[in-house]
Design an enzyme around this catalytic site. Structure first.
Site, short mmCIF file in Angstrom:
data_model
loop_
_atom_site.label_atom_id
_atom_site.label_comp_id
_atom_site.label_asym_id
_atom_site.label_seq_id
_atom_site.Cartn_x
_atom_site.Cartn_y
_atom_site.Cartn_z
N ASP A 1 -2.49 -18.28 1.43
CA ASP A 1 -3.46 -19.78 1.08
C ASP A 1 -4.49 -20.57 1.64
O ASP A 1 -5.38 -20.70 0.98
CB ASP A 1 -2.79 -19.44 0.03
CG ASP A 1 -2.35 -20.80 -0.16
OD1 ASP A 1 -1.21 -20.62 0.46
OD2 ASP A 1 -1.01 -20.98 -0.92
N TYR B 1 0.64 -1.16 0.12
CA TYR B 1 -0.23 -0.16 0.12
C TYR B 1 0.77 0.96 0.00
O TYR B 1 0.66 2.04 -0.57
CB TYR B 1 -1.11 0.12 0.65
CG TYR B 1 -1.98 -0.80 1.29
CD1 TYR B 1 -2.38 -2.35 0.75
CD2 TYR B 1 -3.16 0.18 0.35
CE1 TYR B 1 -3.32 -2.69 0.98
CE2 TYR B 1 -4.65 -1.01 0.57
CZ TYR B 1 -4.61 -2.18 0.70
OH TYR B 1 -6.16 -2.62 0.42
N LYS C 1 3.37 -15.13 4.19
CA LYS C 1 3.55 -15.46 2.71
C LYS C 1 5.50 -16.19 3.19
O LYS C 1 5.80 -15.68 2.40
CB LYS C 1 3.10 -15.17 1.75
CG LYS C 1 2.90 -16.27 0.44
CD LYS C 1 2.21 -16.92 -0.15
CE LYS C 1 1.87 -18.05 -1.01
NZ LYS C 1 1.69 -19.07 -1.50
N ASP D 1 -6.55 -6.90 4.22
CA ASP D 1 -7.84 -6.29 2.98
C ASP D 1 -8.64 -7.42 2.52
O ASP D 1 -9.38 -7.93 2.63
CB ASP D 1 -6.99 -5.68 1.99
CG ASP D 1 -7.89 -5.45 1.37
OD1 ASP D 1 -9.00 -4.36 1.76
OD2 ASP D 1 -8.13 -4.98 -0.15
N ASP E 1 -12.22 -9.06 4.31
CA ASP E 1 -13.62 -8.89 3.19
C ASP E 1 -14.50 -10.34 3.22
O ASP E 1 -15.30 -10.41 3.17
CB ASP E 1 -13.01 -8.59 1.91
CG ASP E 1 -13.26 -6.71 1.49
OD1 ASP E 1 -13.44 -6.20 2.80
OD2 ASP E 1 -14.28 -6.67 0.56
#
Ligand code: IPM
Ligand code: MG
Length: 358
Positions: free
Chosen positions: A225, A144, A193, A249, A253
Site C-alpha cells: 500500500d 493466479y 504485505k 500486476d 500498471d
C-alpha cells in the site's frame, strides 16, 4: 546468427504494430548480418475463430520449436465482450502460455523519456532527474495459480482463490532481481504485505536469505500500500522493484501510466532456461485497431529486448533503442503521445522515422 522466432500477433492493434516491429527486426538483421526465421501462429480471439480455443496446441508447438516468442496483444472490443470468442480470452491465452513455458519472471520497465516529460501525468517537480524503474514480477504463483473454488455455504455463494508461494518460486525470481539491481544502481525494493499475509512473510524471509549473496545490493522492504502511494508521490526513488504476481500486476500498471502512454514500453517474460516472450503490455486497444493510429514503439522495443535478453545481441538492441529515442527527439508523435499543439502521425510513419534513424 540464425534464430527462429514465433510471431503471435493476436488481436486488435497486435497485427499492425507487429508488422512494423518486424520491419525493424529485418533491418537490424540485414545491417548486422543475422538471419531471423519468422513463423506466425494464432493466439487469442484470432485463434478462437480457427480452433475454438485461445491458445491452440499448434501455437504451443511452434513456440516450443522457436528460440523466442514475439507477442502482440489479445482481447476483444467492449461491445463484443458477451461473445464466447472473447470470454476469458486474455486469461486463457496469457496464463496458458506462462504456465506452458514456466515463464516465472516478468520484466516491466517504466521509463519517462526525457523527450516526453511533458506527457507524464505527474507534476514536473516529481519527475526530478527522471523516472526509470524496472518492475520484476513473479509470474507463476500467488492467487493466479492457486486452487480456486466456488461453492454455497448456508445458502450463500462463496468464492476463494488460494495464494500460494514456495520458497523456490520466491528465491528464483529474487535472484533475477538482485542480478538486475547489481547491473543497474545497486538498489532493490522488495514489495510485500508482510504485516498481514503469510505468503508475504515467507516472501520477505526468502528475499533476505538471497540478499546474503549480494552484499553490494542495498535491499529495502516496502509494504504494497505504501509502494502504491510512493509511485505517485516519489517515483524517482525507485530503481528495481521486486513483487509477487498479484501486487506486480497492479503496481506495474500504475507505473505504466508514468511514461504518458501504455504504447511506449516493452515487457519480457522469461523462464529459468532463458527462453522468453516479448510483448508491449498495453493491451489490444480495439478502439483504435485497424486505423493505423497505434503507437508501434512498445512492439519495436519488444524486438530490442528480445535481441538483448534471448540472443545476447546487446549492440543490436541498443541500436534500436537509440533509434527510438532519436525519433522522439526529432518530434515524431503518434496520437497517444501528442502534447497540445503537436501534430501526430500514424503507425507506419512512426516506424519509417525509426528505420531512418536505425
Ligand atoms: C498482465 C495482464 C494479465 C495479468 C491478465 C490479462 C491475465 O493484466 O499481463 O498484466 O493479470 O497478468
Ligand atoms: Mg496487468
Amino acid at each position: 546468427m540464425e534464430k527462429k522466432i514465433a510471431v503471435l500477433a493476436g488481436d486488435g492493434i497486435g497485427p499492425e504494430v507487429m508488422a512494423q516491429a518486424l520491419r525493424v527486426l529485418e533491418a537490424v538483421g540485414q545491417r548486422f548480418g543475422h538471419s531471423f526465421e519468422l513463423n506466425e501462429a494464432l493466439v487469442g480471439g484470432a485463434a478462437y475463430d480457427e480452433f475454438g480455443v485461445h491458445f491452440p496446441d499448434a501455437t504451443k508447438q511452434l513456440c516450443a520449436d522457436s528460440d523466442a516468442i514475439l507477442f502482440g496483444s489479445v482481447g476483444g472490443p467492449v461491445s463484443e465482450m458477451h461473445l464466447e470468442k472473447w470470454q476469458n480470452c486474455e486469461v486463457n491465452a496469457l496464463l496458458g502460455i506462462r504456465k506452458a513455458f514456466s515463464f516465472n519472471c516478468n520484466f516491466r520497465p517504466v521509463k519517462v523519456f526525457p523527450q516526453l516529460r511533458s506527457i507524464c501525468p505527474l507534476k514536473e517537480e516529481l519527475i526530478k532527474d527522471g523516472i526509470d524503474i524496472l518492475f520484476i514480477r513473479e509470474l507463476n504463483g500467488d492467487l493466479y495459480f492457486g486452487e480456486k473454488k466456488r461453492f454455497e455455504r448456508d445458502g450463500m455463494r462463496v468464492a476463494t482463490d488460494l495464494a500460494e508461494y514456495t520458497e523456490e518460486q520466491i528465491s528464483s525470481v529474487a535472484k533475477v532481481a538482485f542480478d538486475a539491481a547489481q547491473k543497474r544502481s545497486g538498489r532493490l525494493c522488495s514489495v510485500d504485505k508482510a504485516n498481514v499475509l503469510h505468503t508475504s512473510k515467507l516472501w520477505r524471509e526468502v528475499v533476505h536469505e538471497v540478499a546474503k549473496d549480494y552484499p553490494d545490493v542495498e535491499l529495502e522492504d516496502m509494504l504494497v500500500d505504501n509502494c502504491a502511494m510512493q509511485l505517485i508521490k516519489g517515483p524517482a526513488q525507485f530503481d528495481v522493484v521486486l513483487t509477487s504476481n498479484m501486487f506486480g500486476d497492479i503496481l506495474s500498471d500504475a507505473g505504466a501510466v508514468l511514461p504518458g502512454s501504455l504504447g511506449l514500453m516493452a515487457s519480457a517474460s522469461m523462464n529459468a532456461e532463458g527462453f522468453g516472450l516479448y510483448e508491449p503490455p498495453g493491451g489490444s486497444a480495439q478502439d483504435i485497431a485497424g486505423k493505423g493510429l497505434a503507437n508501434p514503439i512498445g512492439q519495436i522495443l519488444s524486438v530490442a529486448t528480445m535481441l538483448t535478453f534471448s540472443f545476447g545481441l546487446t549492440e543490436e538492441g541498443k541500436c534500436i533503442e537509440s533509434a527510438v529515442e532519436k525519433t522522439l527527439e526529432a518530434g515524431f508523435r503518434t496520437g497517444d503521445i501528442c502534447g497540445s499543439g503537436e501534430s501526430s502521425i500514424g503507425t507506419e510513419q512512426m516506424c519509417d522515422a525509426v528505420l531512418e534513424r536505425l
